[in-house]
Design an enzyme around this catalytic site. Structure first.
Site, mmCIF file in Angstrom:
data_model
loop_
_atom_site.group_PDB
_atom_site.id
_atom_site.type_symbol
_atom_site.label_atom_id
_atom_site.label_comp_id
_atom_site.label_asym_id
_atom_site.label_seq_id
_atom_site.Cartn_x
_atom_site.Cartn_y
_atom_site.Cartn_z
ATOM 1 N N LYS A 1 43.447 55.079 19.639
ATOM 2 C CA LYS A 1 43.816 54.229 18.647
ATOM 3 C C LYS A 1 45.242 53.983 18.571
ATOM 4 C CE LYS A 1 39.448 53.728 17.442
ATOM 5 N NZ LYS A 1 38.400 54.829 17.309
ATOM 6 N N LYS B 1 34.129 50.803 27.801
ATOM 7 C CA LYS B 1 32.829 51.234 27.211
ATOM 8 C C LYS B 1 32.356 49.601 26.332
ATOM 9 C CE LYS B 1 34.060 53.528 22.923
ATOM 10 N NZ LYS B 1 33.919 54.267 21.747
ATOM 11 N N LYS C 1 32.081 47.859 19.112
ATOM 12 C CA LYS C 1 32.020 46.968 18.298
ATOM 13 C C LYS C 1 33.113 45.829 18.160
ATOM 14 C CE LYS C 1 29.802 50.153 15.168
ATOM 15 N NZ LYS C 1 30.566 51.239 15.041
HETATM 16 P P1 TYM Z 1 30.610 54.576 16.330
HETATM 17 O O1 TYM Z 1 30.307 53.711 15.259
HETATM 18 O O2 TYM Z 1 31.578 54.057 17.117
HETATM 19 O O3 TYM Z 1 29.274 54.565 17.263
HETATM 20 C C1 TYM Z 1 27.824 54.672 16.922
HETATM 21 C C2 TYM Z 1 27.136 55.551 17.854
HETATM 22 O O4 TYM Z 1 27.098 54.847 19.054
HETATM 23 C C3 TYM Z 1 27.367 55.583 20.195
HETATM 24 N N1 TYM Z 1 28.244 54.335 21.062
HETATM 25 C C4 TYM Z 1 27.900 54.395 22.298
HETATM 26 N N2 TYM Z 1 26.948 54.940 23.041
HETATM 27 C C5 TYM Z 1 27.024 54.542 24.483
HETATM 28 N N3 TYM Z 1 27.761 53.711 24.881
HETATM 29 C C6 TYM Z 1 28.726 52.986 24.297
HETATM 30 N N4 TYM Z 1 29.446 51.845 24.604
HETATM 31 C C7 TYM Z 1 28.768 53.410 22.913
HETATM 32 N N5 TYM Z 1 29.334 52.878 21.714
HETATM 33 C C8 TYM Z 1 29.067 53.519 20.466
HETATM 34 C C9 TYM Z 1 28.340 56.288 19.638
HETATM 35 O O5 TYM Z 1 28.728 57.499 20.444
HETATM 36 C C10 TYM Z 1 27.824 56.878 18.217
HETATM 37 O O6 TYM Z 1 26.828 57.767 18.459
HETATM 38 N N6 TYM Z 1 32.751 58.680 15.018
HETATM 39 C C11 TYM Z 1 31.557 58.187 15.228
HETATM 40 C C12 TYM Z 1 30.834 57.901 13.780
HETATM 41 C C13 TYM Z 1 30.398 59.397 12.825
HETATM 42 C C14 TYM Z 1 29.787 60.275 13.425
HETATM 43 C C15 TYM Z 1 29.890 61.137 12.464
HETATM 44 C C16 TYM Z 1 28.666 60.338 14.393
HETATM 45 C C17 TYM Z 1 31.184 59.440 11.862
HETATM 46 N N7 TYM Z 1 30.692 60.786 11.487
HETATM 47 C C18 TYM Z 1 29.109 62.557 12.543
HETATM 48 C C19 TYM Z 1 27.879 61.475 14.540
HETATM 49 C C20 TYM Z 1 28.149 62.613 13.553
HETATM 50 C C21 TYM Z 1 31.836 56.857 15.464
HETATM 51 O O7 TYM Z 1 32.711 56.119 15.457
HETATM 52 O O8 TYM Z 1 30.569 55.825 16.019
#
Ligand code: TYM
Length: 337
Positions: free
Chosen positions: A113, A195, A198
Site C-alpha cells: 500500500k 492477484k 477490486k
Molecule cells: P478484501 O475486501 O480485499 O477481500 C475480501 C475477501 O476476498 C479475498 N480475496 C481473494 N481471494 C482469492 N483471490 C483473490 N484474488 C482475492 N482477492 C480478495 C480476501 O482474502 C478476503 O477474504 N482485510 C480484509 C477485510 C477484513 C477482514 C477482517 C477479513 C477486514 N477485517 C476480519 C477477515 C476478518 C480485506 O481487505 O479483504
C-alpha cells in the site's frame, strides 16, 4: 453441541470479483449451515486507502447486496456493517497497546500500500491488521474464511491473542484462516500480473457485476502462450489460473478434456487450443455470473430491505460484541462501578 464461531469481512472499496467469491464468499455460504457466523462490510478499513467517502454508502450497499446474492442468508448469519459496532473500535484501542510499530511496518500488505500510494501513509493504514484482529476477536471467532492474501493478518491476530491472554488472562481463543479445500485460494488477474483485485487492473478482473459481453471480452483476452514444450509439464501460473476458473464453473468432462489436451501437448505437437478453452470458459462463466448480477440488481432496488438487513445484523452482532468488551474490561481492570 456449541457451534464454533466464524467471522469474515470484505472492504467496501469497489465491485466484488471472482477472487472474493472463490477465495471467501463461497466458503461463507457453506459455513452458514454449520457454524455461528458473523460477516460484515469493512467500511472503516476502506477509509485507510479510500478517504473520499462520497461513494461509500453506495459501495456498502453493493457489498451487502452482493453477499446476499451469492447465497448468504441474513436470517442464518449476522450480516452487518463494521461502523455499526463501536465495540470494535474500543477493542482496537486496547490491541494497539500490544501492536509494535516495527512488526506492522514489515507486513507485506502495508508495504504494498505504501508503494501504491506513498502520499497517504496514515496511522490507520499501518495499524490495519490491528483493526482486523479487533474485528475477529470482538466475537472471539476461531475460523476466518479468507483468501491467501489475508494469511499474514491472521498470524498477527494470533500474536495479539497470545500477548493479551498472557498479560490479562485467558479471554481470546486463537483464530485461524479457513478454506474448505486444503489450501487458501489466490485467484490471479487475467493478465497474470498479481492477484485479482477490486480497484486495480479492472480490464483483467472479472466482477460479479460484469455484463455478458464484458465477461467474454475479458476472458478471450486472458494471457496464454504457445503451449507446453513437454508432456505433463507444470502449468505456468496464468494458465493454472484459467484451469482453476474452469474447474469452478465448467462440467468435469470439459475440465478433463482440457487437462488431457494440456498434458499430451509438447513442442511441435500442441493439442491444447487455448482459444477454445477460453471460449468454453467464457460461456460457462457467463452462466455463472448472470444470475448473481441479476439478483444483486434486484436487491439494490429494495433499499428498505437492505436497511432492515443491516439493522437486524447489527443488533445480532452487538450481543456478542458487548459480551466480549465486558470480559475484556474486566480482565484489564477497566470496570469501576
Ligand atoms: P478484501 O475486501 O480485499 O477481500 C475480501 C475477501 O476476498 C479475498 N480475496 C481473494 N481471494 C482469492 N483471490 C483473490 N484474488 C482475492 N482477492 C480478495 C480476501 O482474502 C478476503 O477474504 N482485510 C480484509 C477485510 C477484513 C477482514 C477482517 C477479513 C477486514 N477485517 C476480519 C477477515 C476478518 C480485506 O481487505 O479483504
Amino acid at each position: 453441541m456449541l457451534k464454533e464461531t466464524v467471522l469474515s469481512g470484505i472492504r467496501s472499496t469497489g465491485f466484488l470479483h471472482l477472487g472474493n467469491y472463490f477465495g471467501a464468499i463461497r466458503n461463507y455460504v457453506r459455513m452458514q449451515e454449520e457454524y455461528n457466523c458473523y460477516f460484515f462490510v469493512a467500511n472503516w478499513h476502506s477509509l485507510t486507502t479510500h478517504p473520499d467517502t462520497s461513494e461509500l454508502r453506495t459501495s456498502v450497499h453493493r457489498v451487502m447486496a452482493e453477499n446476499i446474492a451469492c447465497g448468504l442468508d441474513p436470517e442464518k448469519v449476522a450480516l452487518y456493517v463494521q461502523s455499526d459496532l463501536p465495540e470494535i473500535a474500543e477493542l482496537y484501542l486496547y490491541l494497539n497497546t500490544m501492536a509494535y510499530k516495527g512488526e506492522l511496518e514489515k507486513t507485506p500488505t502495508f508495504k504494498d500500500k505504501v508503494r501504491q500510494n506513498p502520499e497517504n501513509v496514515n496511522a490507520a493504514l499501518l495499524t490495519y491488521p490491528v483493526l482486523m484482529a479487533a474485528d475477529i476477536l470482538i466475537h472471539r471467532a476461531v475460523k476466518v474464511p479468507v483468501g491467501k492474501d489475508q494469511e499474514q493478518h491472521l498470524e498477527i491476530a494470533r500474536n495479539y491473542v497470545q500477548r493479551f491472554n498472557h498479560r490479562y488472562g485467558n479471554v481470546f481463543p486463537e483464530p485461524h484462516a479457513f478454506n474448505y479445500g486444503s489450501k487458501l485460494v489466490k485467484i490471479l488477474s487475467l493478465d497474470g500480473n498479481g492477484k485479482m483485485s477490486k480497484s486495480e487492473n479492472q480490464m483483467n478482473t472479472l466482477y460479479l457485476a460484469d455484463e455478458d459481453d464484458q465477461v467474454i471480452k475479458k476472458i478471450m483476452k486472458a494471457k496464454t502462450d504457445s503451449g507446453p514444450s513437454t508432456p505433463n509439464e507444470e502449468k505456468p501460473d496464468y494458465i493454472e489460473n484459467l484451469f482453476t476458473l474452469l474447474r469452478e464453473v465448467s462440467a468435469p468432462d470439459v475440465v478433463k478434456k482440457y487437462e488431457d489436451d494440456f498434458n499430451n501437448s509438447s513442442a511441435g505437437n500442441c493439442i491444447i487450443r487455448y482459444g477454445d478453452l477460453k471460449k468454453q470458459l467464457a460461456e460457462d462463466m457467463v452462466q455463472f455470473i448472470t444470475p448473481i448480477r441479476e439478483k444483486v440488481n434486484a436487491i439494490l432496488g429494495d433499499e428498505n430491505y437492505l436497511k432492515s438487513v443491516m439493522k437486524i445484523g447489527a443488533e445480532k452482532a452487538k450481543v456478542s460484541a458487548e459480551a466480549t468488551i465486558t470480559a475484556v474490561r474486566e480482565a484489564m481492570n477497566l470496570n469501576y462501578h
